[in-house]
Structure formats: C-alpha cells, structure tokens
Motif scaffolding. Sequence first.
Motif, PDB file in Angstrom:
ATOM      1  N   LEU A  51       0.823  -1.203   0.000  1.00 56.81           N
ATOM      2  CA  LEU A  51       0.000   0.000   0.000  1.00 56.81           C
ATOM      3  C   LEU A  51       0.865   1.265   0.000  1.00 56.81           C
ATOM      4  N   PHE A  52       2.076   1.138   0.509  1.00 52.62           N
ATOM      5  CA  PHE A  52       2.987   2.288   0.604  1.00 52.62           C
ATOM      6  C   PHE A  52       4.404   1.743   0.636  1.00 52.62           C
ATOM      7  N   GLU A  53       5.294   2.399  -0.095  1.00 53.16           N
ATOM      8  CA  GLU A  53       6.705   1.986  -0.064  1.00 53.16           C
ATOM      9  C   GLU A  53       7.558   3.225  -0.288  1.00 53.16           C
ATOM     10  N   ARG A  54       8.593   3.328   0.520  1.00 58.19           N
ATOM     11  CA  ARG A  54       9.498   4.467   0.362  1.00 58.19           C
ATOM     12  C   ARG A  54      10.902   4.037   0.734  1.00 58.19           C
ATOM     13  N   THR A  55      11.851   4.446  -0.097  1.00 60.95           N
ATOM     14  CA  THR A  55      13.239   4.292   0.279  1.00 60.95           C
ATOM     15  C   THR A  55      13.475   5.343   1.345  1.00 60.95           C
ATOM     16  N   THR A  56      14.146   4.968   2.391  1.00 64.55           N
ATOM     17  CA  THR A  56      14.250   5.858   3.547  1.00 64.55           C
ATOM     18  C   THR A  56      14.841   7.208   3.177  1.00 64.55           C
ATOM     19  N   GLY A  57      14.417   8.187   3.877  1.00 64.65           N
ATOM     20  CA  GLY A  57      14.793   9.568   3.653  1.00 64.65           C
ATOM     21  C   GLY A  57      13.675  10.432   4.196  1.00 64.65           C
ATOM     22  N   ASP A  58      13.794  11.737   4.101  1.00 64.18           N
ATOM     23  CA  ASP A  58      12.758  12.625   4.615  1.00 64.18           C
ATOM     24  C   ASP A  58      11.593  12.667   3.660  1.00 64.18           C
ATOM     25  N   PRO A  59      10.387  12.851   4.076  1.00 63.05           N
ATOM     26  CA  PRO A  59       9.948  12.891   5.470  1.00 63.05           C
ATOM     27  C   PRO A  59       9.738  11.481   6.022  1.00 63.05           C
ATOM     28  N   HIS A  60       9.775  11.371   7.317  1.00 57.89           N
ATOM     29  CA  HIS A  60       9.604  10.080   7.995  1.00 57.89           C
ATOM     30  C   HIS A  60       8.143   9.927   8.397  1.00 57.89           C
ATOM     31  N   HIS A  61       7.277   9.801   7.395  1.00 55.15           N
ATOM     32  CA  HIS A  61       5.838   9.740   7.631  1.00 55.15           C
ATOM     33  C   HIS A  61       5.206   8.853   6.561  1.00 55.15           C
ATOM     34  N   PHE A  62       4.153   8.128   6.919  1.00 54.42           N
ATOM     35  CA  PHE A  62       3.370   7.369   5.943  1.00 54.42           C
ATOM     36  C   PHE A  62       1.896   7.523   6.280  1.00 54.42           C
ATOM     37  N   ALA A  63       1.044   7.423   5.262  1.00 55.50           N
ATOM     38  CA  ALA A  63      -0.398   7.491   5.450  1.00 55.50           C
ATOM     39  C   ALA A  63      -1.059   6.696   4.331  1.00 55.50           C
ATOM     40  N   VAL A  64      -1.948   5.782   4.695  1.00 47.18           N
ATOM     41  CA  VAL A  64      -2.679   4.966   3.723  1.00 47.18           C
ATOM     42  C   VAL A  64      -4.120   4.792   4.191  1.00 47.18           C
ATOM     43  N   SER A  66      -6.945   1.717   4.298  1.00 49.61           N
ATOM     44  CA  SER A  66      -7.042   0.266   4.123  1.00 49.61           C
ATOM     45  C   SER A  66      -8.072  -0.050   3.047  1.00 49.61           C
ATOM     46  N   GLU A  67      -7.687  -0.942   2.132  1.00 48.77           N
ATOM     47  CA  GLU A  67      -8.579  -1.330   1.044  1.00 48.77           C
ATOM     48  C   GLU A  67      -9.527  -2.445   1.464  1.00 48.77           C
ATOM     49  N   ARG A  68      -9.068  -3.282   2.409  1.00 49.81           N
ATOM     50  CA  ARG A  68      -9.920  -4.357   2.923  1.00 49.81           C
ATOM     51  C   ARG A  68      -9.578  -4.568   4.383  1.00 49.81           C
ATOM     52  N   ALA A  69     -10.503  -5.194   5.092  1.00 52.45           N
ATOM     53  CA  ALA A  69     -10.328  -5.446   6.523  1.00 52.45           C
ATOM     54  C   ALA A  69      -9.283  -6.531   6.731  1.00 52.45           C
ATOM     55  N   GLY A  70      -8.528  -6.401   7.813  1.00 51.10           N
ATOM     56  CA  GLY A  70      -7.552  -7.429   8.151  1.00 51.10           C
ATOM     57  C   GLY A  70      -6.301  -6.851   8.765  1.00 51.10           C
ATOM     58  N   LEU A  71      -5.290  -7.710   8.863  1.00 49.32           N
ATOM     59  CA  LEU A  71      -4.035  -7.353   9.494  1.00 49.32           C
ATOM     60  C   LEU A  71      -3.146  -6.603   8.505  1.00 49.32           C
ATOM     61  N   HIS A  72      -2.787  -5.370   8.835  1.00 47.48           N
ATOM     62  CA  HIS A  72      -1.900  -4.547   8.017  1.00 47.48           C
ATOM     63  C   HIS A  72      -0.534  -4.486   8.704  1.00 47.48           C
ATOM     64  N   LYS A  73       0.536  -4.545   7.919  1.00 49.48           N
ATOM     65  CA  LYS A  73       1.881  -4.561   8.484  1.00 49.48           C
ATOM     66  C   LYS A  73       2.675  -3.348   8.022  1.00 49.48           C
ATOM     67  N   VAL A  74       3.489  -2.838   8.931  1.00 48.36           N
ATOM     68  CA  VAL A  74       4.461  -1.797   8.605  1.00 48.36           C
ATOM     69  C   VAL A  74       5.824  -2.451   8.783  1.00 48.36           C
ATOM     70  N   CYS A  75       6.589  -2.582   7.673  1.00 52.47           N
ATOM     71  CA  CYS A  75       7.860  -3.302   7.701  1.00 52.47           C
ATOM     72  C   CYS A  75       9.017  -2.356   7.399  1.00 52.47           C
ATOM     73  N   PHE A  76      10.079  -2.510   8.165  1.00 57.86           N
ATOM     74  CA  PHE A  76      11.298  -1.737   7.971  1.00 57.86           C
ATOM     75  C   PHE A  76      12.408  -2.693   7.580  1.00 57.86           C
ATOM     76  N   HIS A  77      13.100  -2.378   6.492  1.00 58.94           N
ATOM     77  CA  HIS A  77      14.222  -3.202   6.045  1.00 58.94           C
ATOM     78  C   HIS A  77      15.502  -2.393   6.217  1.00 58.94           C
ATOM     79  N   ASN A  78      16.472  -2.979   6.900  1.00 59.26           N
ATOM     80  CA  ASN A  78      17.758  -2.334   7.136  1.00 59.26           C
ATOM     81  C   ASN A  78      18.784  -2.963   6.203  1.00 59.26           C
ATOM     82  N   ALA A  79      19.176  -2.232   5.151  1.00 55.01           N
ATOM     83  CA  ALA A  79      20.158  -2.740   4.201  1.00 55.01           C
ATOM     84  C   ALA A  79      21.576  -2.309   4.576  1.00 55.01           C
ATOM     85  N   SER A  80      21.712  -1.566   5.671  1.00 52.58           N
ATOM     86  CA  SER A  80      23.037  -1.103   6.078  1.00 52.58           C
ATOM     87  C   SER A  80      23.742  -2.169   6.928  1.00 52.58           C
TER      88      SER A  80
END
Length: 182
Positions: A51-64, A66-80
């Motif tokens: 629903l949302f994807e951003r390569t890290t950088g400013d701003p540090h904000h997300f807003a979506v 929900s298209e359907r009911a259920g469990l939504h996840k916010v995932c952070f990937h650390n490539a460093s």
Amino acid sequence: AGTQFWVDPESSRCISEDLPEKALFAGDYKLEPADDFAGHIKVLGPLDAVLFERTTGDPHHFAVTSERAGLHKVCFHNASPTKRRVVVTVRKGVEVDDHSQIARKDHVEQIEKQLDKMREMAMQIKEEMIYMRGREEEMRDTNESTNRRVLWFNIMTLTILVVMGLWQIYYLKRYFQMKKLI
C-alpha cells in the motif's frame, strides 16, 4: 511515545495492526542513528499487497487507507551493515485527522470544528462496530459449529461405550455358560 525496536543489519522487522475496511492508517517513524541509513519502509495490506513503499529519507511519515479489513503490516528493512533502532508511532481512524488545519483553512468557528470532529468520530465508530459485528458473527458461527461437532462426537462415544459394554456382558455370559459355571 511509540513502539521501539531494533532492526539487525540486512534484515527486516514488521509491526502489525488490525484495521477495518476503508480506515485511515498513518504513522511517523524515526531511525537512529539516522546517518547514511540504507533501507526502505513498506506498508502491506492483509494479502501482502504493498500500500505504501518508500526508500528511507525525509519525510519520515506514511499514510494509507485500508482497502480491505484485516491485518496490516508496517515493515522496515535495514540494508546497512549496522544495527538500527526504529521508533514508530502509528495512528488509525479518527486519531489520524488533524482538525486544527481544517479550521484554519475554512475559518470555521470553534463549535463547528468540534461538531465535524464528533461526526467523523461517530462515522469511524460506526464503521468499526460494523466490522466488529461481522467478526463476532463469524466467531459465533465457528463456535456453534464446534459445539455441534463436539456434541455428536460425545453421542457417538457414549453409544460405542454402551454397545461395547453390552457386547462384553453377552460374551462373558456365553463364555461362562459354555464352561458351565452359570
């Protein structure tokens, strides 16, 4: 204050939130240490749709929304190559809306602003109640189905025990008659 966790190098970490359909879902996040962070953030829907994807950088904000009911996840990937701390504050439904900006834009009086906020809160509560009622119906149906199955299982078990007991009485009576003990 929000949720804090560490993301190991070359790995991902997720947090989840159960949302009804068409609910607003927003959050702010902070990465520490913030220097040269390589990675990205994803917000995934119940079927792991992005629903949302951003390569890290400013701003540090997300807003979506929900298209359907259920469990939504916010995932952070650390490539460093270093471990990073993530501080996330998530908001859903009425918590997301900023009514003070609406009041400034339209020059709405204080009471009208409060009424708008209460109406939106009532709509969100209504939508959440409908969603929860649906979940409650599903759980009740599952519970009733399980109860029926357990009842039939118990009836079958009792029937088998009674039949086995009668068979043992008949068998032992015949055995003792054949041995001429009775």
